[in-house]
Design an enzyme around this catalytic site. Structure first.
Site, PDB file in Angstrom:
ATOM      1  N   GLY A 263       1.231  -1.185  -0.114  1.00  0.00           N
ATOM      2  CA  GLY A 263       0.242  -0.095  -0.504  1.00  0.00           C
ATOM      3  C   GLY A 263       0.885   1.147  -0.428  1.00  0.00           C
ATOM      4  N   CYS A 264       0.770   2.420  -0.607  1.00  0.00           N
ATOM      5  CA  CYS A 264       0.822   3.343  -1.020  1.00  0.00           C
ATOM      6  C   CYS A 264       1.767   4.278   0.422  1.00  0.00           C
ATOM      7  CB  CYS A 264       0.627   4.304  -1.592  1.00  0.00           C
ATOM      8  SG  CYS A 264      -0.972   4.913  -2.123  1.00  0.00           S
ATOM      9  N   ASN A 265       0.056   4.330   1.137  1.00  0.00           N
ATOM     10  CA  ASN A 265       0.297   4.963   2.690  1.00  0.00           C
ATOM     11  C   ASN A 265       1.172   3.706   3.500  1.00  0.00           C
ATOM     12  OD1 ASN A 265      -1.648   7.204   2.040  1.00  0.00           O
ATOM     13  ND2 ASN A 265      -3.139   5.357   2.717  1.00  0.00           N
TER      14      ASN A 265
END
EC number: 1.2.1.38
Lengths: 342, 342, 342, 342
Positions: D148-150
């Protein structure tokens, strides 16, 4: 009855916002506008969005005749207000929008602003302008100190909770996202559209932002002992708006109920349903504050979210609300315009 | 005296803008809000920025009791207004914000909107809502057709010039930059922030935009013969605002003087000094129009610049201004809020 | 073979863009960076986005040893380049990105820039840097003058049309929307995010923009007689990108076919299908140009649309393309990075 | 040697970003692009910014011949990847950009994604794609799960600190501001420019964001016992970029030194000077990560700041970096483009 108003320092954003708000205020009339560097100019030249108004020309402060003025808003840069206000007629009501009278303690002022205060006797007299919590004192005050816009936002999340002792005051983190107008009309590279749009960054990190002085002062007073919060502001590509995300230790529902009770009769503070998050989009250009609360997945932890417009409720709207009280006008007069969306 | 108002189609941007404007209007009260797909919901759910208002729930149009309603604003999608308005009580005053009654000619409607009109008898009755030029008819009208927002902007540049025959009507180019709220709350990829911010493009190129129907109708009427302008709209990354840059053949100073004379008594139209260019920043959220004129370096050519807010003066503010006239209220009532800057 | 490069004036946006482009160029290496006011600083301090690169410190121009430098890019402010370049070794290849050598005529320079030229002998020598139309001269040139970014955009729409005599040169209107980085890293109120975002305005209206000097020079040369176009630039809230909407008299299909033929072999110019409008979103950060054509509803009239990135194809990418030619490197080397979307 | 690449799901933002990155990658060639709903279309129609490239047409996945393909990037929506990847040839190397294989535990997947996993045997096989911490496993993997980018952003702040036991794992707060492209090309009202620009809000509040599943998995593994962090994401009006502000308990200098040591040899991770705050402006469009650390005014507390581009380092750049490792290509190949600024 119409009251005569002076705005000192009308060529900055908070000055212009005062003109915007007062332009439809039924009980106040702008009689005097000052702007030393732009003296002689019309407001329409400095701020073309005010072109439709019939306003006095900008003049130098030392040329102003304060006879007949009922109240002066002072929207001058930090550190210049104190000597200007000291020189005003001693019976003139004043709402100061600078940082000069926010801190009541001379040492605290020196610590956060790096110089001794020029008018310590006025420091003691000034009433802190967070209307909802200082309403009675403001009504009787001659000099009211507008709060920091970030400081106001954080306090709307926390004051009722500290008062009610429902959170641990040693474990408070105020994370805040602010729009760029809070920096004023300053010519700095990082405020250029080319460098600010489409990105974000924290600033004044590690506990160095001056609004911490206000948090320390107010929270310690409420708690009866020194309280130091953590506070990290971020700059986002938006012109108006502050969103505080406040991490607290306490029961989420209790936090929500405490805030709901505290704000039940407040005309400008809107509680969202429990678990809903406010957006700065929904308060832009208005004097309204949206407050939300979520319980964290970790028991005993919660977040409080507060959204307001830094130039209106965080500054010039707050100032007008306080001026209404000081002049005996109904508190919400001139301040019920709806937010601008989209 | 307070007039009772219904807003049909309150869940779109122009409906919400009507609620915003009327929320501080002293002589109108919102009694009814409709939104078929969102019937039963509170406006605070559909538009949280309106949370502070005490508003009726959204209901279905067919559930509305129009007895007691003095005027209905109809903010429904294009092509749906005509049958809805036809079914309303025949003595109810109506301001329509859709495109349905802008064109008086049945063939013109079919040409630009691709279908026959469902209420041609009302087409003939409807008064075109460009207040400054149809004021007297609007005052007496039962049904007023709000103008296209782009169409209004272009006409503010041109109507007095064509009327006074100071420009060549065969050589008019309307170049226009518009904000995104003009497209409504439509879910389209090109309206996403990720695809619209930080760039610009022309659309409806080559003379295909529907607002050309309004230009043709109004300019031909003024000129007494068919007039066809060129018109290219562009979409820019801003939520509100339209800027028309209109290229005309005529003497710059004459153009300026003609517009200045025409707008001398107009409460909402501000002429800038000759040679100055208006900005959409300076009219955002307001009912004001800023107009500028420049003479081109090539003799006999000039440009007229008009800036207004598409949702306010271009739509819901215009509608309120017209409703004021229709209800016998002073024309500017509720519409003098200053623009929001920054 | 790697060529050694100097960038004079690396602390502005075009200088930084050169560093960005050259950072992945296989045949050029940055050996020298100058910035008089920031001498001694690392580029990572001036532009943190370049932190990952191993670059020389900024130094003062008068401290630079040009021995071993193959080509210098000169990204200094307008009017300062001419004396700096005059003082450089006379055999050093130079690509100038300022306005100083764009106009070949001394009187034209004085007219548009308000002062006599300091190096008129170099004015005559400099080759105008619009690569697609001056490719052969650029290959042999010692000094190439980068074009104005707006001037380049307008010329991509018009040069082949004027060359082929398919439009009326007396009836050309160049309407242009530009992003803010074209104004450079200047500290001006109107370039602040708070004043520029969310709105648009025209500037340099009435035919006063300096890039008109380039249009006049190039179009008159092509037409064999004086040609004066109309030109209105607008500032939109985007950091990069220029969109020219050019109104011409001529047959739409012929215009399209002429441009398609002219650009058939061009590596960086992309013709859109007939009737399609380009967007600046689709060229951001790249050296590509998107060109569209629409026939107007009025016969014999058409619009040409050109989108490019002002900092890349309009300035530093163009400069690199020219430097490739001057150094005998394949023209597209280092310049084929795709646009950044979204 | 050039490797043949397929991109499954090329019509979304991460697919398009893969095409952008690979378009200048010297060792990979795109042979196949799929997009079920847009099968038969050219990428230039779906994403005009890719118009300059010579790319295969989009086709349906079930029409693809995977013989000759060396590696497939799977950029399909969450929950659809698992069955698609299960059906691919079992010896095809795959980098999945969806959430489907990020969680190794079947129960954790069910908890955070609300359904049982369709390919649990592949869940066990997939290597978590945070390159800097799983480099060796990725090199040998057949299936790599993009993070996930976060989740990536938060882990860059925390993994070395938890590994080195220099912070209290029970007192971690990850406050995050993200750009809108992380939401993909979804048609939702809150993603419209009109509703997203010029404001900010928190979302997935109270510990409900799915990327918490990744934090729990990775941090618990490192700590050797269950770790639950607090995590609040905010949406800001920017298209690309994530800024994590991570509140930790530990000594600021130790935190800084630990991160500096951990990232000393990392090609894409840049440590800022102690006390400096990174900005998402400085990593846009690149594979670089900027990391900063500040000691809080309260002893024993510190903040770690991490900025990266969600579409590049947070997704498609990371995927390419992993693919380089899996194919035996030098890790940084094709990924050293500088950020785009301004």
């Amino acid at each position: 009855m119409t009251h005569s108003i002076a705005i000192l320092g009308a060529s900055g954003y908070t000055g212009a916002e005062l003109v915007r708000v007062l332009s439809t205020h039924p009980d106040m009339e702008i009689k005097t506008l000052t702007g030393d560097r732009k003296a002689g100019m019309a407001m329409a030249e400095v701020f073309p969005f005010l072109r439709h108004l019939d306003l006095p020309l900008l003049q130098r402060i030392d040329e102003v005749d304060f006879g007949g003025i009922d109240l002066a808003f002072c929207a001058l840069p930090h550190a210049t207000s104190q000597s200007v206000i000291r020189a005003l007629p001693s019976d003139l009501k004043v709402v100061d929008l600078s940082a000069d009278f926010r801190l009541r303690d001379a040492d605290a002022y020196r610590k956060w602003y790096g110089k001794p205060h020029d008018a310590p006797e006025l420091q003691a007299e000034a009433v802190y302008g967070l209307t909802e919590f200082y309403r009675d004192q403001i009504r009787r005050a001659r000099l009211v100190a507008g709060t920091g816009c970030n400081a106001a936002t954080g306090q709307y999340a926390l004051v009722p909770l500290i008062k009610a002792s429902v959170i641990d005051v040693d474990e408070i983190i105020i994370n805040l996202i602010t729009g760029v107008s809070g920096a004023g009309r300053s010519l700095k590279e990082n405020l250029l559209h080319a460098e600010l749009s489409e990105g974000t960054n924290a600033y004044a990190i590690g506990g160095t932002h001056r609004h911490l002085g206000e948090f320390d002062q107010e929270f310690s007073k409420l708690a009866g002992r020194p309280v130091e919060v953590q506070f990290t502001p971020h700059l986002a590509p938006m012109n108006r708006g502050i969103l505080a995300t406040v991490y607290v230790r306490g029961d989420g529902q209790t936090v929500y109920d405490t805030l709901s009770a505290a704000y039940a009769g407040e005309p400008f503070i809107q509680m969202l349903p429990f678990g809903a998050a406010p957006s700065t989009h929904d308060v832009r250009g208005s004097n309204y504050v949206h407050v939300g609360v979520a319980a964290d997945r970790r028991e005993g932890r919660a977040q409080v979210f507060v959204a307001l417009d830094n130039l209106t409720k965080g500054s010039s709207g707050q100032a007008t609300q306080n001026a209404n009280l000081m002049l005996g006008i109904e508190e919400t007069t001139g301040l019920t315009m709806a937010p601008l969306f989209p």
